[in-house]
Design an enzyme around this catalytic site. Sequence first.
Site, PDB file in Angstrom:
ATOM      1  N   HIS A 157     -20.405 -35.320  13.009  1.00 35.70           N
ATOM      2  CA  HIS A 157     -21.363 -34.982  14.073  1.00 35.70           C
ATOM      3  C   HIS A 157     -20.685 -34.400  15.308  1.00 35.70           C
ATOM      4  O   HIS A 157     -21.347 -33.796  16.141  1.00 35.70           O
ATOM      5  CB  HIS A 157     -22.167 -36.228  14.466  1.00 35.70           C
ATOM      6  CG  HIS A 157     -23.146 -36.651  13.410  1.00 35.70           C
ATOM      7  ND1 HIS A 157     -24.478 -36.355  13.486  1.00 35.70           N
ATOM      8  CD2 HIS A 157     -22.976 -37.311  12.236  1.00 35.70           C
ATOM      9  CE1 HIS A 157     -25.100 -36.830  12.411  1.00 35.70           C
ATOM     10  NE2 HIS A 157     -24.202 -37.422  11.641  1.00 35.70           N
ATOM     11  N   ASP A 364     -18.989 -30.215  22.564  1.00 40.34           N
ATOM     12  CA  ASP A 364     -20.072 -30.994  21.943  1.00 40.34           C
ATOM     13  C   ASP A 364     -20.253 -30.506  20.514  1.00 40.34           C
ATOM     14  O   ASP A 364     -20.236 -29.293  20.271  1.00 40.34           O
ATOM     15  CB  ASP A 364     -21.368 -30.762  22.738  1.00 40.34           C
ATOM     16  CG  ASP A 364     -22.228 -32.012  22.845  1.00 40.34           C
ATOM     17  OD1 ASP A 364     -22.147 -32.858  21.933  1.00 40.34           O
ATOM     18  OD2 ASP A 364     -22.971 -32.137  23.825  1.00 40.34           O
TER      19      ASP A 364
HETATM   20  P1  ADQ Z   1     -24.600 -37.371  21.424  1.00 42.15           P
HETATM   21  O1  ADQ Z   1     -23.220 -37.176  21.983  1.00 42.15           O
HETATM   22  O2  ADQ Z   1     -25.230 -38.662  21.726  1.00 42.15           O
HETATM   23  O3  ADQ Z   1     -24.653 -37.104  19.863  1.00 42.15           O
HETATM   24  P2  ADQ Z   1     -26.805 -35.360  21.838  1.00 42.15           P
HETATM   25  O4  ADQ Z   1     -26.787 -34.459  20.687  1.00 42.15           O
HETATM   26  O5  ADQ Z   1     -27.122 -34.671  23.123  1.00 42.15           O
HETATM   27  O6  ADQ Z   1     -25.450 -36.131  22.078  1.00 42.15           O
HETATM   28  O7  ADQ Z   1     -27.906 -36.460  21.586  1.00 42.15           O
HETATM   29  C1  ADQ Z   1     -28.264 -37.344  22.588  1.00 42.15           C
HETATM   30  C2  ADQ Z   1     -29.631 -37.935  22.251  1.00 42.15           C
HETATM   31  O8  ADQ Z   1     -29.860 -39.041  23.108  1.00 42.15           O
HETATM   32  C3  ADQ Z   1     -30.759 -36.942  22.481  1.00 42.15           C
HETATM   33  O9  ADQ Z   1     -31.711 -37.098  21.472  1.00 42.15           O
HETATM   34  C4  ADQ Z   1     -31.321 -37.364  23.840  1.00 42.15           C
HETATM   35  O10 ADQ Z   1     -32.700 -37.137  23.990  1.00 42.15           O
HETATM   36  C5  ADQ Z   1     -31.056 -38.850  23.834  1.00 42.15           C
HETATM   37  N1  ADQ Z   1     -30.850 -39.306  25.222  1.00 42.15           N
HETATM   38  C6  ADQ Z   1     -29.865 -38.977  26.062  1.00 42.15           C
HETATM   39  N2  ADQ Z   1     -30.042 -39.590  27.259  1.00 42.15           N
HETATM   40  C7  ADQ Z   1     -31.169 -40.300  27.156  1.00 42.15           C
HETATM   41  C8  ADQ Z   1     -31.904 -41.150  28.046  1.00 42.15           C
HETATM   42  N3  ADQ Z   1     -31.505 -41.376  29.308  1.00 42.15           N
HETATM   43  N4  ADQ Z   1     -33.018 -41.733  27.582  1.00 42.15           N
HETATM   44  C9  ADQ Z   1     -33.429 -41.512  26.315  1.00 42.15           C
HETATM   45  N5  ADQ Z   1     -32.797 -40.733  25.443  1.00 42.15           N
HETATM   46  C10 ADQ Z   1     -31.681 -40.139  25.851  1.00 42.15           C
HETATM   47  C11 ADQ Z   1     -23.693 -36.813  18.836  1.00 42.15           C
HETATM   48  C12 ADQ Z   1     -22.817 -35.578  19.083  1.00 42.15           C
HETATM   49  C13 ADQ Z   1     -23.694 -34.363  19.341  1.00 42.15           C
HETATM   50  C14 ADQ Z   1     -24.660 -34.162  18.189  1.00 42.15           C
HETATM   51  C15 ADQ Z   1     -25.395 -35.450  17.838  1.00 42.15           C
HETATM   52  C16 ADQ Z   1     -26.185 -35.330  16.532  1.00 42.15           C
HETATM   53  O11 ADQ Z   1     -21.938 -35.804  20.169  1.00 42.15           O
HETATM   54  O12 ADQ Z   1     -22.895 -33.196  19.516  1.00 42.15           O
HETATM   55  O13 ADQ Z   1     -25.608 -33.167  18.543  1.00 42.15           O
HETATM   56  O14 ADQ Z   1     -24.486 -36.536  17.660  1.00 42.15           O
HETATM   57  O15 ADQ Z   1     -25.387 -34.869  15.503  1.00 42.15           O
END
Ligand code: ADQ
Length: 479
Positions: A157, A364
């Site tokens: 991921h 990311d």
């Molecule tokens: P993350 O590093 O966690 O994921 P991201 O892909 O942005 O990063 O996903 C974060 C998730 O958490 C999103 O669905 C977002 O809506 C939710 N989120 C963030 N802050 C929040 C808050 N305050 N309240 C509620 N929800 C919140 C890892 C990898 C990424 C990759 C994903 C999936 O680092 O690059 O895209 O896995 O593979």
Amino acid sequence: MSRLIVVSNRVNPPVDAGMGAVGGLAMALAAALREYSGVWFGWSGETTPSFSGQISMQKVGGVTVALMDLEEQDREEYYDGYANRTLWPLFHSRTDLAAYERSFDAGYERVNQRFAQTLAPLIGPGDVVWIHDYHLIPLGQALRRLGVTNRIGFFLHIPWPGPRTFTTLPEHRRLAESLLAYDLVGFQSQDSLIAFDDYVERELGLAMEDGAVAFEGRKVKVGVFPIGIEAAAFADLAGGEIAQATFERMRQSQAGRWMVIGVDRLDYSKGLEERFVAYEQMLADHPDLAERVFLLQIATPSRDAVQAYQEIRARLDAISGRINGAYATVDWVPIRYVNRAHRRDELAGLYRAAHVGLVTPLRDGMNLVAKEYVAAQDPLDPGVLVLSRYAGAAEQMDEALIVNPFSREEMSEALAQALAMPLAERRRRWRSLMDGVLADDVSAWRDRFVAALRGPVDRDLASDSRLLTAEEGDNRKTS
Ligand code: ADQ
């Protein structure tokens, strides 16, 4: 029908059919598990004084989950240690933060063995195993060593780092070779695939041909599988009652001002400091924007046990305080900085109320927030996405304003451009982005990966060039 066995460090199937705190990934995997009547296996998050390998089976939201406890030392060395203090910073190109401690490496190997020993008896003939993320890279190899010959796939991921960065890991070779025990290895982006290919050629002396690497008489398929969100459902959510109420509330509190939004886990890879500083630059470059715009930054604390996370949190408190101190007036605060988690339907309403979505990680794997922001927009009056070139999402979302997150001037200009963008251009860009987000949604991602894993794999080079079916493959000893 063969079952799908999903394995990840933590297991979080949705508890109800609605959209609570659980994200699209969990929903998509849960749907796949129901379709293939599968099992989701992982760590319970609990610790026990002495590892027993006991599994607790439960049915959660129609999905069978199998959980095991680990020891406190496992949590320290494997989870807080090797996963979060070694691999996470390293794979996000932060060698300055990466801890290379042998005890962490030993803990990581031990826990992957524990996963393998506990999981192996659950795997039946014909089952397909799909392992997720950097916590469990060596698990496929550990299963092979226990005689498991089923199809096993791995999806990373987070980004795969460049070869020079990766080789700073003392045991880089062992870790990379363990990936070659899989039938299929999936990355989020071309960038990661190229970096992996580069490493495999330079350091392991192996060639990648036709999307596969030949190693020890077998072939490992390697490919790009960009993850998506539950796009249509998220767009519906943005038009729903709670999102609408949140939207209205925000519009009132905006008092006619433009709103820029950032939503991130509080993590040094997300470029939050750089983002605050770029926003400050924009306020300095455009005094006319004072009191006409504000940044809502939602950053949920994560991995509090790790010092680097405590430090970034303190720095963000300081920077946001400094900017607000310098620019705020009695009725305007330039940065609203919020540290709590939100419901997904609230988030959808917040995204929709924002004129600009600011997604500027320094590195990311994909970044789902970029896709959520697009999916939540009002088609008649959509906002503008400003996206870092170093998010995997940038490979798919070129109608966003793509920025270099290390340049505060470039980000400041892009922000100003986004705020001034005419409606026709906003609609054109959004339509193209939305088409992509809908087409490459999380179900498409899951189905492409599972199909590639179940599909023909030229597994046994020594015997002949005939493609094996899944069942034939399962019946062969490959290790
Ligand atoms: P993350 O590093 O966690 O994921 P991201 O892909 O942005 O990063 O996903 C974060 C998730 O958490 C999103 O669905 C977002 O809506 C939710 N989120 C963030 N802050 C929040 C808050 N305050 N309240 C509620 N929800 C919140 C890892 C990898 C990424 C990759 C994903 C999936 O680092 O690059 O895209 O896995 O593979």
